[in-house]
Design a protein around this motif. Sequence first.
Motif, PDB file in Angstrom:
ATOM      1  N   TRP A 100      27.497  -0.742  15.758  1.00  0.00           N
ATOM      2  CA  TRP A 100      27.531  -0.363  14.152  1.00  0.00           C
ATOM      3  C   TRP A 100      28.591  -0.867  13.530  1.00  0.00           C
ATOM      4  N   ALA A 101      29.718  -0.617  13.809  1.00  0.00           N
ATOM      5  CA  ALA A 101      31.088  -1.219  13.139  1.00  0.00           C
ATOM      6  C   ALA A 101      31.098  -2.802  13.019  1.00  0.00           C
ATOM      7  N   ILE A 102      30.578  -3.485  14.299  1.00  0.00           N
ATOM      8  CA  ILE A 102      30.721  -4.811  14.624  1.00  0.00           C
ATOM      9  C   ILE A 102      29.755  -5.124  13.412  1.00  0.00           C
ATOM     10  N   VAL A 103      28.355  -4.759  13.152  1.00  0.00           N
ATOM     11  CA  VAL A 103      27.419  -5.096  12.369  1.00  0.00           C
ATOM     12  C   VAL A 103      27.808  -5.066  10.844  1.00  0.00           C
ATOM     13  N   ARG A 104      28.751  -3.857  10.737  1.00  0.00           N
ATOM     14  CA  ARG A 104      28.949  -3.813   9.116  1.00  0.00           C
ATOM     15  C   ARG A 104      30.231  -4.753   8.989  1.00  0.00           C
ATOM     16  N   MET A 105      30.846  -5.142   9.939  1.00  0.00           N
ATOM     17  CA  MET A 105      32.118  -6.040   9.456  1.00  0.00           C
ATOM     18  C   MET A 105      31.518  -7.391   9.482  1.00  0.00           C
ATOM     19  N   GLN A 106      30.273  -7.853  10.051  1.00  0.00           N
ATOM     20  CA  GLN A 106      29.745  -9.035  10.039  1.00  0.00           C
ATOM     21  C   GLN A 106      29.066  -9.166   8.605  1.00  0.00           C
ATOM     22  N   ALA A 107      28.586  -8.043   8.141  1.00  0.00           N
ATOM     23  CA  ALA A 107      27.704  -8.048   6.890  1.00  0.00           C
ATOM     24  C   ALA A 107      28.748  -8.396   5.676  1.00  0.00           C
ATOM     25  N   CYS A 108      30.029  -7.772   5.981  1.00  0.00           N
ATOM     26  CA  CYS A 108      30.979  -7.966   5.123  1.00  0.00           C
ATOM     27  C   CYS A 108      31.589  -9.359   5.061  1.00  0.00           C
ATOM     28  N   ILE A 109      31.653 -10.082   5.929  1.00  0.00           N
ATOM     29  CA  ILE A 109      32.129 -11.456   6.406  1.00  0.00           C
ATOM     30  C   ILE A 109      31.099 -12.240   5.687  1.00  0.00           C
ATOM     31  N   GLU A 110      29.818 -11.994   5.690  1.00  0.00           N
ATOM     32  CA  GLU A 110      28.861 -12.845   4.893  1.00  0.00           C
ATOM     33  C   GLU A 110      29.071 -12.973   3.418  1.00  0.00           C
ATOM     34  N   THR A 111      29.586 -11.809   3.269  1.00  0.00           N
ATOM     35  CA  THR A 111      29.736 -12.023   1.433  1.00  0.00           C
ATOM     36  C   THR A 111      30.944 -12.445   1.071  1.00  0.00           C
ATOM     37  N   LEU A 112      32.024 -12.794   1.971  1.00  0.00           N
ATOM     38  CA  LEU A 112      33.307 -13.384   1.383  1.00  0.00           C
ATOM     39  C   LEU A 112      33.369 -14.734   1.003  1.00  0.00           C
ATOM     40  N   ALA A 113      34.241 -14.746  -0.084  1.00  0.00           N
ATOM     41  CA  ALA A 113      34.593 -15.967  -0.661  1.00  0.00           C
ATOM     42  C   ALA A 113      35.415 -16.908   0.120  1.00  0.00           C
ATOM     43  N   THR A 114      35.611 -18.161  -0.274  1.00  0.00           N
ATOM     44  CA  THR A 114      36.322 -19.174   0.579  1.00  0.00           C
ATOM     45  C   THR A 114      37.992 -18.763   0.681  1.00  0.00           C
ATOM     46  N   ASN A 115      38.429 -18.223  -0.395  1.00  0.00           N
ATOM     47  CA  ASN A 115      40.006 -18.030  -0.293  1.00  0.00           C
ATOM     48  C   ASN A 115      40.266 -16.728   0.907  1.00  0.00           C
ATOM     49  N   ASP A 125      40.121  -3.909   4.030  1.00  0.00           N
ATOM     50  CA  ASP A 125      39.689  -2.673   3.275  1.00  0.00           C
ATOM     51  C   ASP A 125      38.215  -2.096   3.847  1.00  0.00           C
ATOM     52  N   GLU A 126      37.309  -2.950   4.165  1.00  0.00           N
ATOM     53  CA  GLU A 126      35.988  -2.740   4.683  1.00  0.00           C
ATOM     54  C   GLU A 126      36.357  -1.660   5.980  1.00  0.00           C
ATOM     55  N   ALA A 127      37.307  -2.028   6.911  1.00  0.00           N
ATOM     56  CA  ALA A 127      37.493  -1.426   8.007  1.00  0.00           C
ATOM     57  C   ALA A 127      38.242  -0.037   7.443  1.00  0.00           C
ATOM     58  N   LYS A 128      39.070  -0.076   6.650  1.00  0.00           N
ATOM     59  CA  LYS A 128      39.697   1.201   6.152  1.00  0.00           C
ATOM     60  C   LYS A 128      38.726   2.044   5.535  1.00  0.00           C
ATOM     61  N   ALA A 129      37.468   1.582   4.810  1.00  0.00           N
ATOM     62  CA  ALA A 129      36.502   2.290   4.368  1.00  0.00           C
ATOM     63  C   ALA A 129      35.626   3.133   5.623  1.00  0.00           C
ATOM     64  N   ILE A 130      35.496   2.160   6.580  1.00  0.00           N
ATOM     65  CA  ILE A 130      34.958   2.752   7.778  1.00  0.00           C
ATOM     66  C   ILE A 130      35.617   3.929   8.269  1.00  0.00           C
ATOM     67  N   HIS A 131      36.955   3.880   8.451  1.00  0.00           N
ATOM     68  CA  HIS A 131      37.754   5.095   8.748  1.00  0.00           C
ATOM     69  C   HIS A 131      37.735   6.125   8.020  1.00  0.00           C
ATOM     70  N   SER A 132      38.099   5.878   6.707  1.00  0.00           N
ATOM     71  CA  SER A 132      37.843   7.075   5.720  1.00  0.00           C
ATOM     72  C   SER A 132      36.751   7.718   5.720  1.00  0.00           C
ATOM     73  N   GLU A 133      35.602   6.899   5.829  1.00  0.00           N
ATOM     74  CA  GLU A 133      34.213   7.407   5.658  1.00  0.00           C
ATOM     75  C   GLU A 133      33.879   8.494   6.734  1.00  0.00           C
TER      76      GLU A 133
END
Length: 350
Positions: A100-115, A125-133
């Motif tokens: 579940w965590a891998i899929v969520r991080m992959q979904a985040c990666i797909e939205t990332l800009a080039t910088n 931030d996504e990993a920290k959100a998974i943690h605090s949620e």
Amino acid sequence: MDNEGIQPVQWQDNQLLLLDQRLLPEQTVYLHYSKSTEAADAITDMVVRGAPAIGVTAAYAMVLAAREAMALSANNWQQELTPFIDYLAKARPTAINLHWAIVRMQACIETLATNNDTALATLLDEAKAIHSEDIQANKTMGEFASALLPENCGVLTHCNAGALATGGYGTALGVIRSGVANGKITKVYADETRPWLQGARLTAWELLQDNIPVTLIADSAAAYLMQQGKIQWIVVGSDRIAANGDVANKIGTYSLAVAAKYHGIKFMVAAPTSTIDMDMPSGDGIPIESRPKDEVLAVMGHRVAAEGADSWNPVFDVTPASLVDAIVTEKGVVEQPTTDKILAMMQSGT
Ligand code: MRU
């Protein structure tokens, strides 16, 4: 980030810190990880354990891997991640929170800009959100579960489904923390939980840190405890709940559920929705991790079995939904779980 209580997983100074649970309760040692594969190995080697804590660790390990991949190939780092993701996914097979965590991080990666600097910050931030949620979900579950408990309730828990096994606060131990705080739970029993002794080493330590008295029993004493009328509920966590409500959890959970049914004792599973695998129709398909034979032949590394004895070491079992009285998640409570009830809960708002 919620900073209360025991924190088995932390992110500090661009590193992942894991409380080495193999050493508890004798020693409190944090190991530092800056390499992604070493963080994945920490999951396999039981430095960190418990399904939600494994998921949180995997999310931070993906941040470490992204940083390494960016150093290798600034423009093509997403592709560089693939071998690591395959490696991480195999770290422990039963805990669905890992996937579940891998899929969520992959979904985040797909939205990332080039910088890449911004991309890495967004991933962290996504990993920290998974943690605090996860911590917040546990607190919500604790409140929901309390409503089910009678006054003056005795409970038995199995393995460790506490702060140590999650982002913090705990699933089953979160229920127990809440139940003790509001006066409903007056007696807590914990199984030792062979072969890793998560109950004796981790659950007992964790509850005592919170000044919650705990009485340990040998795993084989559980049915007698029930016959003596000492508990009204069994409260456990889960590594994976199938869509029909079958529950994979630490080996021995199924025996507890069978004995509970016989004695008229209620059986509760507390788990975040990240533990529910809607792609798994029933428990029959859940992969059950087998660990080394020596874990049974020895106690904490000290050989006790007769030389020449073989062992069988499945570390999880599946409790059929028909033996489960309540599944408690952060989205609500499902009593006498069925596929339809679980689907309705998953589709409901929080
Ligand atoms: O082998 P472990 O210690 O990882 O097993 C842990 C359990 O079985 C827990 O009950 C489960 O992961 C739920 S933790 C909130």
